[in-house]
Design a protein around this motif. Structure first.
Motif, short mmCIF file in Angstrom:
data_model
loop_
_atom_site.label_atom_id
_atom_site.label_comp_id
_atom_site.label_asym_id
_atom_site.label_seq_id
_atom_site.Cartn_x
_atom_site.Cartn_y
_atom_site.Cartn_z
N THR A 143 0.80 -0.65 0.05
CA THR A 143 -0.41 0.28 -0.34
C THR A 143 0.77 1.02 -0.06
N SER A 144 2.14 1.10 1.17
CA SER A 144 3.15 1.91 0.66
C SER A 144 3.26 2.41 -0.53
N LYS A 145 3.60 1.98 -1.33
CA LYS A 145 4.43 2.40 -2.67
C LYS A 145 3.16 2.37 -3.72
N LEU A 146 2.12 2.46 -3.63
CA LEU A 146 1.00 2.43 -4.56
C LEU A 146 0.44 3.98 -3.29
N LEU A 147 0.20 4.03 -2.10
CA LEU A 147 0.13 5.58 -1.54
C LEU A 147 1.70 6.97 -2.82
N ALA A 148 2.50 6.36 -2.24
CA ALA A 148 3.98 7.52 -3.22
C ALA A 148 3.50 7.35 -4.41
N ASN B 165 7.92 4.27 -11.33
CA ASN B 165 8.89 3.85 -10.21
C ASN B 165 8.66 3.07 -9.55
N GLN B 166 7.65 3.81 -8.88
CA GLN B 166 6.52 2.70 -7.27
C GLN B 166 6.31 1.99 -7.75
N LEU B 167 4.99 2.27 -8.92
CA LEU B 167 4.40 1.80 -9.44
C LEU B 167 5.40 -0.06 -10.25
N ARG B 168 6.68 0.40 -10.64
CA ARG B 168 7.08 -1.18 -10.91
C ARG B 168 7.73 -1.73 -9.10
N ALA B 169 7.71 -0.97 -8.60
CA ALA B 169 8.76 -1.90 -7.31
C ALA B 169 7.34 -2.52 -6.81
N PHE B 170 6.15 -1.86 -7.14
CA PHE B 170 5.38 -2.81 -6.77
C PHE B 170 4.41 -3.56 -7.25
N VAL B 171 4.97 -3.71 -8.32
CA VAL B 171 4.49 -5.39 -9.30
C VAL B 171 5.94 -5.82 -9.16
N SER B 172 6.86 -5.96 -9.00
CA SER B 172 7.28 -6.63 -8.09
C SER B 172 8.15 -6.80 -7.39
N GLN B 173 7.50 -6.18 -6.15
CA GLN B 173 7.22 -7.05 -4.80
C GLN B 173 6.04 -8.12 -4.92
#
Length: 93
Positions: free
Chosen positions: A36-41, A56-64
């Motif tokens: 959620t923190s990645k999405l809110l960021a 970048n934050q959405l890509r990090a969400f996908v990677s996680q």
């Protein structure tokens, strides 16, 4: 004739899906919070006019999510709708 109405995915929609995963017990609060923190960021980045950071934050969400599948914490069936939603958001940026 079939009419299909497609509504765009929003970040709050994806946050709600993460909350549902937590509510079902598929992920614990810590994992849900990290996602959620990645999405809110990403949402904050968009609001401040920084689509590069949001991407970048959405890509990090996908990677996680992909890492959670690899580690067996989530099934592909649980993660794929979230990955698809994030990729739909990325396609709009």
């Amino acid at each position: 004739v079939t009419l299909v109405i497609v509504t765009p995915v929003t970040i709050p929609d994806v946050v709600a899906a993460v909350d549902a995963l937590e509510g079902s017990g598929a992920v614990n609060h810590g994992v849900a919070n990290a996602l959620t923190s990645k999405l809110l960021a990403a949402q904050a980045s968009l609001a401040s006019g920084n689509p590069t950071a949001a991407r970048n934050q959405l890509r990090a969400f996908v990677s996680q999510l992909e890492a959670l599948v690899r580690s067996g914490q989530l099934t592909s069936a649980q993660a794929q709708p979230l990955i698809d939603a994030a990729q739909a958001l990325l396609a709009t940026l």
